[in-house]
Design a protein around this motif. Structure first.
Motif, PDB file in Angstrom:
ATOM      1  N   TYR A 367      91.178  63.322  59.886  1.00 54.29           N
ATOM      2  CA  TYR A 367      91.698  63.104  58.534  1.00 54.29           C
ATOM      3  C   TYR A 367      93.221  63.147  58.566  1.00 54.29           C
ATOM      4  N   ASN A 368      93.831  62.135  57.964  1.00 53.15           N
ATOM      5  CA  ASN A 368      95.282  62.021  57.876  1.00 53.15           C
ATOM      6  C   ASN A 368      95.952  62.184  59.244  1.00 53.15           C
ATOM      7  N   ALA A 369      96.751  63.247  59.442  1.00 53.31           N
ATOM      8  CA  ALA A 369      97.520  63.373  60.689  1.00 53.31           C
ATOM      9  C   ALA A 369      96.613  63.421  61.914  1.00 53.31           C
ATOM     10  N   ASN A 370      95.432  64.025  61.788  1.00 50.25           N
ATOM     11  CA  ASN A 370      94.523  64.072  62.940  1.00 50.25           C
ATOM     12  C   ASN A 370      94.017  62.676  63.308  1.00 50.25           C
ATOM     13  N   GLY A 371      93.954  61.781  62.339  1.00 48.77           N
ATOM     14  CA  GLY A 371      93.553  60.411  62.617  1.00 48.77           C
ATOM     15  C   GLY A 371      94.585  59.640  63.411  1.00 48.77           C
ATOM     16  N   ALA A 372      95.805  60.174  63.485  1.00 47.17           N
ATOM     17  CA  ALA A 372      96.863  59.530  64.266  1.00 47.17           C
ATOM     18  C   ALA A 372      96.751  59.853  65.749  1.00 47.17           C
ATOM     19  N   LEU A 373      95.798  60.716  66.124  1.00 51.82           N
ATOM     20  CA  LEU A 373      95.555  61.052  67.527  1.00 51.82           C
ATOM     21  C   LEU A 373      94.388  60.193  68.004  1.00 51.82           C
ATOM     22  N   PRO A 374      94.633  59.159  68.812  1.00 50.96           N
ATOM     23  CA  PRO A 374      93.578  58.208  69.159  1.00 50.96           C
ATOM     24  C   PRO A 374      92.319  58.841  69.746  1.00 50.96           C
ATOM     25  N   LEU A 391      93.567  59.090  54.443  1.00 48.92           N
ATOM     26  CA  LEU A 391      92.638  58.256  55.186  1.00 48.92           C
ATOM     27  C   LEU A 391      91.818  59.114  56.143  1.00 48.92           C
ATOM     28  N   PHE A 392      90.523  58.828  56.210  1.00 45.72           N
ATOM     29  CA  PHE A 392      89.611  59.530  57.111  1.00 45.72           C
ATOM     30  C   PHE A 392      89.087  58.531  58.130  1.00 45.72           C
ATOM     31  N   LEU A 393      89.428  58.751  59.405  1.00 47.82           N
ATOM     32  CA  LEU A 393      89.034  57.865  60.499  1.00 47.82           C
ATOM     33  C   LEU A 393      87.836  58.458  61.235  1.00 47.82           C
ATOM     34  N   ARG A 401      67.321  54.020  72.882  1.00 50.54           N
ATOM     35  CA  ARG A 401      66.528  53.403  73.951  1.00 50.54           C
ATOM     36  C   ARG A 401      66.769  51.901  73.987  1.00 50.54           C
ATOM     37  N   TYR A 402      67.265  51.374  72.861  1.00 54.44           N
ATOM     38  CA  TYR A 402      67.509  49.937  72.768  1.00 54.44           C
ATOM     39  C   TYR A 402      68.955  49.550  73.041  1.00 54.44           C
ATOM     40  N   GLY A 403      69.839  50.507  73.223  1.00 56.98           N
ATOM     41  CA  GLY A 403      71.219  50.116  73.466  1.00 56.98           C
ATOM     42  C   GLY A 403      72.207  51.218  73.148  1.00 56.98           C
ATOM     43  N   THR A 404      73.476  50.900  73.332  1.00 57.68           N
ATOM     44  CA  THR A 404      74.576  51.839  73.120  1.00 57.68           C
ATOM     45  C   THR A 404      75.500  51.269  72.057  1.00 57.68           C
ATOM     46  N   THR A 405      75.944  52.113  71.131  1.00 53.60           N
ATOM     47  CA  THR A 405      76.826  51.651  70.062  1.00 53.60           C
ATOM     48  C   THR A 405      78.148  52.406  70.081  1.00 53.60           C
ATOM     49  N   ASP A 406      79.157  51.780  69.472  1.00 49.00           N
ATOM     50  CA  ASP A 406      80.491  52.352  69.366  1.00 49.00           C
ATOM     51  C   ASP A 406      81.159  51.651  68.190  1.00 49.00           C
ATOM     52  N   ILE A 407      81.618  52.402  67.209  1.00 50.85           N
ATOM     53  CA  ILE A 407      82.167  51.818  65.994  1.00 50.85           C
ATOM     54  C   ILE A 407      83.237  52.733  65.425  1.00 50.85           C
ATOM     55  N   THR A 408      84.267  52.130  64.834  1.00 53.17           N
ATOM     56  CA  THR A 408      85.277  52.907  64.122  1.00 53.17           C
ATOM     57  C   THR A 408      85.462  52.320  62.725  1.00 53.17           C
ATOM     58  N   ARG A 409      85.481  53.205  61.743  1.00 50.45           N
ATOM     59  CA  ARG A 409      85.764  52.827  60.372  1.00 50.45           C
ATOM     60  C   ARG A 409      86.750  53.827  59.772  1.00 50.45           C
ATOM     61  N   VAL A 410      87.480  53.381  58.769  1.00 52.63           N
ATOM     62  CA  VAL A 410      88.425  54.232  58.052  1.00 52.63           C
ATOM     63  C   VAL A 410      88.067  54.212  56.580  1.00 52.63           C
ATOM     64  N   MET A 411      87.961  55.400  55.991  1.00 49.73           N
ATOM     65  CA  MET A 411      87.593  55.519  54.581  1.00 49.73           C
ATOM     66  C   MET A 411      88.764  56.102  53.801  1.00 49.73           C
ATOM     67  N   TYR A 506      99.036  53.983  64.570  1.00 53.58           N
ATOM     68  CA  TYR A 506      99.062  55.444  64.517  1.00 53.58           C
ATOM     69  C   TYR A 506     100.464  55.911  64.144  1.00 53.58           C
ATOM     70  N   ARG A 507     100.540  56.689  63.089  1.00 54.34           N
ATOM     71  CA  ARG A 507     101.822  57.232  62.638  1.00 54.34           C
ATOM     72  C   ARG A 507     101.729  58.758  62.733  1.00 54.34           C
ATOM     73  N   PRO A 508     102.285  59.330  63.820  1.00 55.41           N
ATOM     74  CA  PRO A 508     102.157  60.772  64.058  1.00 55.41           C
ATOM     75  C   PRO A 508     102.589  61.597  62.851  1.00 55.41           C
ATOM     76  N   GLY A 509     101.773  62.601  62.551  1.00 56.80           N
ATOM     77  CA  GLY A 509     102.054  63.488  61.433  1.00 56.80           C
ATOM     78  C   GLY A 509     101.653  62.931  60.091  1.00 56.80           C
ATOM     79  N   SER A 510     101.189  61.682  60.060  1.00 54.51           N
ATOM     80  CA  SER A 510     100.830  61.055  58.788  1.00 54.51           C
ATOM     81  C   SER A 510      99.388  60.574  58.770  1.00 54.51           C
ATOM     82  N   HIS A 511      99.089  59.493  59.499  1.00 53.29           N
ATOM     83  CA  HIS A 511      97.746  58.917  59.443  1.00 53.29           C
ATOM     84  C   HIS A 511      97.528  57.971  60.623  1.00 53.29           C
ATOM     85  N   GLY A 512      96.287  57.624  60.828  1.00 51.98           N
ATOM     86  CA  GLY A 512      95.926  56.639  61.834  1.00 51.98           C
ATOM     87  C   GLY A 512      94.911  55.675  61.268  1.00 51.98           C
ATOM     88  N   VAL A 513      94.968  54.432  61.733  1.00 52.52           N
ATOM     89  CA  VAL A 513      94.000  53.411  61.335  1.00 52.52           C
ATOM     90  C   VAL A 513      93.475  52.732  62.593  1.00 52.52           C
TER      91      VAL A 513
END
Length: 591
Positions: A367-374, A391-393, A401-411, A506-513
């Motif tokens: 959330y916010n600044a923590n989202g700026a840490l990839p 922003l919450f990343l 068993r059918y596969g592997t997923t990986d997704i990123t969203r920002v709310m 990524y903006r350190p101390g602020s937010h990440g998208v």
């Protein structure tokens, strides 16, 4: 022992052994990305928990070399340990080699565990240091001070059948032997766990997030040998392996087997996925042929059976994600929700889905600044309540068993700034540009990377990680050989490859998208100018449009966004409750 005490103990052992510098790598004998607890030497030595880093200890300095993804995390975790952060200028490069050459005198000796370093890196290290009169030696100092070290994992493993894999074991071995013949090799030593898992249709639980089992493999002209603790396998699985022409041997027998290879054997190994210690056991008269494991290429091009299963996994994952974001929106501000509890809720919703096995990596919920840490990892100490504005990343994935997923969203949470909206939209533009790309056969990842980054470059913005990585079929979330990154990797995209596209700001101390979808490389057309490929988006989760700055989008980008969200709704709606479907329909409305 405290970290300071451990460092002092290591230096005392260095003195006793006549060592001037000691290197601790983040690796196991299989050169895995995620390590069994037994091999997590860097967290033990200094407390740093990032997935990429190297410790170098001299008698008057101790440093952690890592890349920009972990600068903030490392600075926090290294406080009071006696180690200093050394910032890599170029990610994934052993810049400490140049440092050692500068600070060590001629005649100095450097020690490291040959079992925990790749052939390629060990040779580079050895050759560079020896040019300056510095010698290297095989040395394991960690075991001497790691008194409560856990043993090797002993989890049960299992086989997936041909109906799931699309190809049986013996057919895969035939493919590998054909590739070996093309490379002039008769023998092939494999130590990378995901390659072995693919080749033998083997899955396990020995490594967190990766469904693999500790094992080695040796392919000879007449045999396929699997070195594994037989207690991991059921009697039925062992019988199936034998029927497919596979010989089973004890895990620790691999060392002896390598020394007994014929003196004139031509042996193929992957220098970046084989440890130096085992490589050195090969007879000195062997002809060694270096290259990427044939199985790495073969498993990257998913067959039709695997692709059809992956689509099922995306449906399951999409349902879980829809339920999660609805829950988040319904309860934020009404009950306390933190990064930790949100990640736990998402994991629980995934676990409700059919064929779920586990998470494909540790969820990044920032959330916010923590989202700026990839590569942020929430801990009880860093856990932040999701409250107020920002922003919450969420970057997450599941193993099915059918596969592997990986997704990123920002709310968006509460109110958001114009800069946050603009950042979100520019990242979305990068995702769209990569997703809709049509490109000639033979195109490499670094060419695609620049196209995804251009919408950010136009505003003099960049990000410090790759734009995308390969994804395994019910296997590792990070898979090669292809990648989308600035690195000049000479691997072309081919039909059947599944890859992520995940630009970020990524903006350190602020937010990440960061926004991330998985895409499948498919044929597009053949013209007088050659064959062309494109990507089909596999991920099924709406992209939030409330924060989009539409003025930054081109008409075709708006059209892509609307078509994508409509596709998400159409495919997920039959699997949702009426209330969930109504909520998702609102989220997927055209902008």
């Amino acid at each position: 022992m405290t970290y300071i005490e451990k460092l002092q103990a290591l230096r005392e052992l260095m003195t006793a052994q006549g060592i001037d510098a000691y290197i601790i790598t983040a690796a196991d004998p299989h050169i895995s990305e995620y390590l069994p607890a037994h091999y997590k030497a860097i967290p033990f030595a200094c407390g740093f928990t990032g997935s990429a880093g190297t410790l170098v200890i001299t008698h008057d300095f101790a440093g952690l070399w890592t890349d920009s993804r972990y600068f903030t995390q490392a600075e926090t975790q290294l406080k009071g340990t006696g180690y200093e952060l050394v910032k890599l200028k170029v990610p994934h490069t052993p810049e400490y080699i140049s440092w050692l050459n500068e600070v060590l005198p001629k005649g100095a000796k450097v020690g490291f565990n040959f079992q925990l370093i790749t052939v390629a890196l060990a040779m580079e290290l050895k050759n560079s240091l020896q040019q300056n009169g510095i010698s290297v030696t095989d040395l394991d100092l960690i075991s001497s001070i790691w008194i409560d070290r856990v043993g090797l994992p002993a989890e049960k493993a299992f086989l997936i059948d041909e109906a799931a894999a699309g190809l049986n074991i013996s057919a895969k071995i035939v493919q590998v032997r054909a590739a070996l013949k093309q490379n002039g090799a008769e023998y092939h030593f494999i130590s990378s766990l995901d390659d072995i898992a693919w080749l033998f249709n083997l899955r396990g639980k020995d490594v967190d997030y990766n469904p693999v089992a500790l094992s080695f493999a040796l392919i000879t002209p007449n045999e396929a040998k699997l070195f594994i603790d037989e207690q991991k396998l059921s009697g039925n699985d062992m019988e199936q392996l034998n029927q497919q022409g596979v010989s089973l041997l004890p895990y620790l027998e691999i060392s002896n087997a390598l020394t007994l290879l014929p003196n004139d054997a031509a042996v193929f190994i992957d220098p970046k996925r084989t440890c130096f210690g085992l490589y050195q056991l090969l007879p000195k008269t062997n002809e060694i042929i270096f290259g990427i494991n044939p199985s790495t290429h073969l498993k990257s091009e998913k067959n039709e059976t695997e692709i059809s299963h992956i689509r099922k996994a995306m449906l399951h994952d999409g349902v879980a994600l829809t339920k999660f974001f609805k829950w988040l929106e319904d309860y934020l501000g009404k009950e306390k929700i933190s990064e930790w509890s949100a990640a736990e809720k998402l994991a629980a919703l995934r676990a409700e889905q059919a064929s779920f096995v586990g998470l494909s990596f540790n969820t990044i919920a920032g959330y916010n600044a923590n989202g700026a840490l990839p590569h942020y990892t929430v801990t009880p100490e860093s856990d932040q309540e999701i409250i107020g504005d920002g922003l919450f990343l969420v970057d997450s994935g599941g193993l099915y068993r059918y596969g592997t997923t990986d997704i990123t969203r920002v709310m968006p949470v509460g109110n958001y700034s114009q800069q946050q909206a603009d950042d979100y939209t520019l990242v979305l533009k990068g995702l769209i540009e990569g997703s809709k790309l049509i490109f000639p056969a033979g195109t490499k990842g670094y060419q695609i990377d620049s196209i995804c980054r251009k919408p950010l470059w136009d505003y003099t913005i960049n990000f410090g990680h790759g734009t995308g990585h390969g994804i395994g079929f019910f296997l590792n979330v990070h898979e090669g050989p292809q990648t989308i990154s600035p690195a000049n990797i000479d691997i072309a995209f081919k039909p059947g490859m599944v890859n992520s596209i995940e630009p970020g700001i990524y903006r350190p101390g602020s937010h990440g998208v960061r926004l991330e979808n998985l895409v499948l490389c498919i044929p597009h057309s053949s013209t007088e100018f050659g064959d062309f490929l494109t990507f089909e988006t596999l991920t099924l989760c709406f992209i939030d449009t409330t924060i989009v700055n539409k003025s930054l989008l081109e008409t075709y980008q708006v059209s892509w966004l609307n078509q994508y969200n409509q596709m998400v709704f159409d495919q997920l709606q039959p699997l949702l409750s009426v209330e969930e479907a109504e909520w998702l329909e609102e989220k997927c409305k055209a902008v």
